[in-house]
Every structure is written in C-alpha cells, then in structure tokens.
Write a protein that holds these residues in place. Structure first.
Motif, PDB file in Angstrom:
ATOM      1  N   THR A  13       0.836  -1.203   0.000  1.00  0.00           N
ATOM      2  CA  THR A  13       0.000   0.000   0.000  1.00  0.00           C
ATOM      3  C   THR A  13       0.865   1.244   0.000  1.00  0.00           C
ATOM      4  OG1 THR A  13      -1.788  -1.110   1.201  1.00  0.00           O
ATOM      5  CG2 THR A  13      -1.760   1.301   1.257  1.00  0.00           C
ATOM      6  N   VAL A  14       0.578   2.155  -0.920  1.00  0.00           N
ATOM      7  CA  VAL A  14       1.282   3.433  -0.978  1.00  0.00           C
ATOM      8  C   VAL A  14       0.333   4.525  -0.501  1.00  0.00           C
ATOM      9  CG1 VAL A  14       0.671   3.820  -3.417  1.00  0.00           C
ATOM     10  CG2 VAL A  14       2.623   5.023  -2.406  1.00  0.00           C
ATOM     11  N   VAL A  15       0.855   5.429   0.311  1.00  0.00           N
ATOM     12  CA  VAL A  15       0.069   6.553   0.820  1.00  0.00           C
ATOM     13  C   VAL A  15       0.571   7.815   0.132  1.00  0.00           C
ATOM     14  CG1 VAL A  15      -0.723   7.782   2.856  1.00  0.00           C
ATOM     15  CG2 VAL A  15      -0.146   5.347   3.023  1.00  0.00           C
ATOM     16  N   LEU A  16      -0.274   8.427  -0.672  1.00  0.00           N
ATOM     17  CA  LEU A  16       0.107   9.602  -1.455  1.00  0.00           C
ATOM     18  C   LEU A  16      -0.318  10.863  -0.708  1.00  0.00           C
ATOM     19  CD1 LEU A  16      -1.059   8.337  -4.968  1.00  0.00           C
ATOM     20  CD2 LEU A  16       1.139   7.959  -3.806  1.00  0.00           C
ATOM     21  N   ARG A  29       0.544  10.158   8.414  1.00  0.00           N
ATOM     22  CA  ARG A  29       1.287   9.284   9.335  1.00  0.00           C
ATOM     23  C   ARG A  29       0.530   9.096  10.646  1.00  0.00           C
ATOM     24  NH1 ARG A  29       7.801   9.866   8.742  1.00  0.00           N
ATOM     25  NH2 ARG A  29       7.876   9.970   6.469  1.00  0.00           N
ATOM     26  N   ALA A  30      -0.147  10.158  11.080  1.00  0.00           N
ATOM     27  CA  ALA A  30      -0.967  10.020  12.285  1.00  0.00           C
ATOM     28  C   ALA A  30      -2.163   9.109  12.031  1.00  0.00           C
ATOM     29  CB  ALA A  30      -1.436  11.400  12.747  1.00  0.00           C
ATOM     30  N   LEU A  31      -2.666   9.149  10.796  1.00  0.00           N
ATOM     31  CA  LEU A  31      -3.824   8.335  10.440  1.00  0.00           C
ATOM     32  C   LEU A  31      -3.459   6.854  10.292  1.00  0.00           C
ATOM     33  CD1 LEU A  31      -6.811   9.008   9.719  1.00  0.00           C
ATOM     34  CD2 LEU A  31      -6.109   9.016   7.320  1.00  0.00           C
ATOM     35  N   LEU A  32      -2.241   6.613   9.822  1.00  0.00           N
ATOM     36  CA  LEU A  32      -1.799   5.241   9.551  1.00  0.00           C
ATOM     37  C   LEU A  32      -0.460   4.995  10.246  1.00  0.00           C
ATOM     38  CD1 LEU A  32      -2.702   5.391   5.778  1.00  0.00           C
ATOM     39  CD2 LEU A  32      -3.866   3.956   7.459  1.00  0.00           C
ATOM     40  N   PRO A  33      -0.463   5.007  11.573  1.00  0.00           N
ATOM     41  CA  PRO A  33       0.805   4.952  12.317  1.00  0.00           C
ATOM     42  C   PRO A  33       1.545   3.628  12.203  1.00  0.00           C
ATOM     43  CG  PRO A  33      -1.068   4.741  13.814  1.00  0.00           C
ATOM     44  CD  PRO A  33      -1.630   5.082  12.472  1.00  0.00           C
ATOM     45  N   ASP A  34       0.876   2.573  11.786  1.00  0.00           N
ATOM     46  CA  ASP A  34       1.525   1.266  11.724  1.00  0.00           C
ATOM     47  C   ASP A  34       2.294   1.043  10.424  1.00  0.00           C
ATOM     48  OD1 ASP A  34       0.520   0.628  14.218  1.00  0.00           O
ATOM     49  OD2 ASP A  34      -1.312  -0.257  13.393  1.00  0.00           O
ATOM     50  N   LEU A  35       2.118   1.932   9.442  1.00  0.00           N
ATOM     51  CA  LEU A  35       2.826   1.762   8.176  1.00  0.00           C
ATOM     52  C   LEU A  35       4.252   2.299   8.304  1.00  0.00           C
ATOM     53  CD1 LEU A  35       0.250   2.723   5.391  1.00  0.00           C
ATOM     54  CD2 LEU A  35       0.962   0.449   6.142  1.00  0.00           C
TER      55      LEU A  35
END
Length: 383
Positions: A223-226, A237-243
């Motif tokens: 999964t890539v977060v753009l 990063r706060a929304l998806l801290p485990d990535l």
C-alpha cells in the motif's frame, strides 16, 4: 445520487518544467528569506552592528545560514534597522527568484511582535486564503518563523518590535502569478511551509515520485500513501501509524504518475490524503494538478454542496467561491463540512479507482489546512 463521471486527464508539464540535463538545486522560500532578513535587522537594531550573515531555524528543526545582501542601522542608539536577503529559488521556475526580501524594524512601546507588509507584498482582498482580509499576504508558517527568529534575539514579553516586510518590484513579479485572481493585490505573497523550495513542478520531481514508489515496492509493501506535501504527510502518518515511513510519498502535483507506478509495481492499495483544492481537481478527473495546467472546478464543488443538502444560497456561494479553501470555509460555517467533504472524497476515490483499475483498492481522506485533523473521508475512517 449518481453523477456524470468526468473524463480522466493527465496534462503535460509546462514548458519550463521539462526534463533538464543536470540535477536540480533546491532553494529557499520567500518566507525563509523574509525570516532571515527580519532576524538580521533585529540583531542589527539590538547590537548597533550591521550583519553580514544570519542563522535561522526551519519548521522541521534544521538550522540554516543566509548571506545578508545589505544591512543598515539608523540613529544613536539605534532606532531603526533594515536588512535585505536575496531569494535563491534553486532550479524551480519561480518568478520570485532574485527578489530582495527586505525587513525594516523599529522599537515599539508595547511588548510583542507587530508584523506588517510593506511595498511589494500583496494585500488580501478576498476570503478563502486563511488570512485576514485587508492584511498582508504573509502566510501562517512564515509568520511563525519570523516570530521565532525575532524571539531568538529579544524577549518579546518585555520589548516591542515592529517588523515590516517589503519586496522591491514585488508588484511587477506578482503579474506573473495567480495572485490577482485570488484577490491578492499590490505584490507577491510571503509563502512556504518548510522554508525550502523543492522543484515540485519539474519532470525531475515527477521522476523522484515514481522512484519513491518503486523503492517501497521493492521492500514488499503493498500500500502506498500519497500526500501532497509536508502537512498532509504528517496527517497521513498520524492516520496510519503502523505503516513504515517508506510507504508515504509526497507526490506534489503528480498523483497520476504515482498511481501508474503503483499499478505497474503490482501494489494492491492506494491511499490519498489531501486538502480541499487538490481533492477538487482530482474529483474533476485531473491527475496532474500543476497550477498552470488546472484550476479548481467550483461548479463541481457547488454540485457536491447541493448533494450534501446545502440550500440554494450556499450552493451559489460555493460556486462563486474564491478558492477551494474558500469553499471549505463556507461548508464549515454552514455545518456542512463533514457531509460535503465525504462526498468530495468519494468522488476522488471513484476517479482514482477508474485510473488505477479493478485490482487496486483506494481510500481518500481530507485534512484541515493545518494538517492536524482528518475532516472527511471516502469511508475508511468514519468520524
């Protein structure tokens, strides 16, 4: 409610942003240069000595030094000082490259910092920019940077300092920007969220975005977060801290290039985190959002407003808004930010799913303009 799906478009880069044969240099924002000029001038005011070099802090904590082009002190003891820092924009095609960011400072009777705009700095005349109408076009981050830099020299709880930022020929430079359309009149804006100008608008930046996607794919991340910039990346990063960190890619204007790379690398998930303006462009099917090649479709935002339950007067106001941010503020004032924002995110999700194809899942989130809170999403993050 159904709507007509927009055609997908990925406009070509402007001529000034084509591939260059050498590596691109980063530069400094007008905000960083204004901060350096302000600190140099205040230091001269305190010491009575002209300054040739000054050090300031950037928002991320890095300390950098600037040469001072000119510095003058008036009066004995000093009652006024002025310093000039010349902007180096690196290899970004920036109309303010070479601008003389000038800070003129004097003491005041009331403790604290009073910041004003002088000649060549635009005046805000329309809402939607996050700045007071009638005030100078000096954005939040540069204001904070200037305040912190001045506080390194004097105790603002005990003394008062007035700082006026001006830019000779700023009004002429502004003719080559979108300032007038946005209601910023009389000069340029003092901008920057990081203090650093990176050549986001160049083909080399597009290549770096694609490379970042390839790097994370090589590490087996699905999964890539753009993210569109630094503030949206912090929110993501706060929304998806485990990535892991490698999953977060600042795409600037090149969402289409990033998604194409992700699909080519067989990734299975794309998350897009952005603010209202970029989301509005993507919802209209525009996958390369450089300001010279795309504008915010306010009629689309008007349609979203109506679908979210906005009354006719609000729909009309959004359709005639000054910017995507202005539309956001109108939604917020009407208590419609969450439903309208959710619908906008859902439209972006549909566009990105069409562009990416059926093998990729897509989620979209909209953050506020400080990058502090997720205010809407396509459904993955219910409020």
């Amino acid at each position: 409610m159904t709507y007509a799906e927009p055609p997908l478009r990925e406009p070509d880069l402007p001529r000034t942003a084509k591939v260059r044969p050498t590596a691109l240099r980063t530069g400094w924002t007008t905000g960083a240069c204004a901060t350096a000029a302000a600190k140099a001038a205040v230091t001269a005011l305190v010491t009575g000595t002209t300054q040739q070099e000054v050090e300031i802090g950037l928002p991320a904590g890095r300390r950098v030094r600037f040469g001072v082009e000119r510095c003058e002190v008036t009066g004995t003891p000093p009652v006024r000082a002025e310093a000039v820092v010349v902007k180096d924009a690196g290899d970004d095609p920036d109309v303010t490259h070479g601008a003389e960011l000038t800070a003129t400072v004097n003491w005041t009777d009331v403790p604290g910092l009073r910041l004003a705009g002088g000649a060549g700095v635009g005046t805000v005349t329309k809402p939607g920019l996050g700045l007071a109408v009638g005030g100078p076009a000096i954005n939040d981050t540069p204001r904070r940077m200037i305040g912190e830099a001045v506080a390194e020299v004097v105790d603002l709880s005990e003394v008062g300092v007035r700082v006026v930022i001006s830019v000779p020929r700023g009004e002429i430079m502004a003719r080559k920007t979108t300032n007038r359309r946005l209601g910023i009149l009389g000069g340029i804006s003092i901008l920057g969220t990081t203090g650093i100008v990176r050549p986001f608008s160049t083909a080399s930046w597009r290549a770096s975005v694609v490379q970042a996607v390839h790097v994370m794919a090589a590490q087996g991340e699905p999964t890539v977060v753009l993210c569109t910039g630094g503030r949206t990346e912090r929110a993501a990063r706060a929304l998806l801290p485990d990535l892991p960190e490698v999953c977060f890619v600042e795409v600037g204007d090149f969402t289409g290039a990033a998604v194409t790379a992700a699909v080519g690398d067989a990734m299975t998930g794309v998350v897009f985190v952005g603010m209202a303006g970029k989301l509005a462009k993507l919802a209209a099917g525009i996958l390369m959002t450089h300001y010279t090649r795309s504008t915010v479709d306010l009629s689309l935002l008007g349609a979203v407003t109506a679908e979210a339950g906005g009354d006719p007067s609000l729909v009309a106001a959004v359709t005639e808004a000054n910017t995507g941010r202005h539309a956001y503020e109108l939604w917020e004032a009407a208590g419609l930010l969450a439903p309208a924002g959710d619908l906008l995110c859902q439209r972006v999700r549909q566009v990105l799913r069409r562009f990416a194809g059926p093998t990729v899942t897509v989620d979209v989130a909209m953050v506020d303009f400080a990058g502090a809170h997720v205010v809407a999403s396509s459904g993955r993050w219910p409020r």
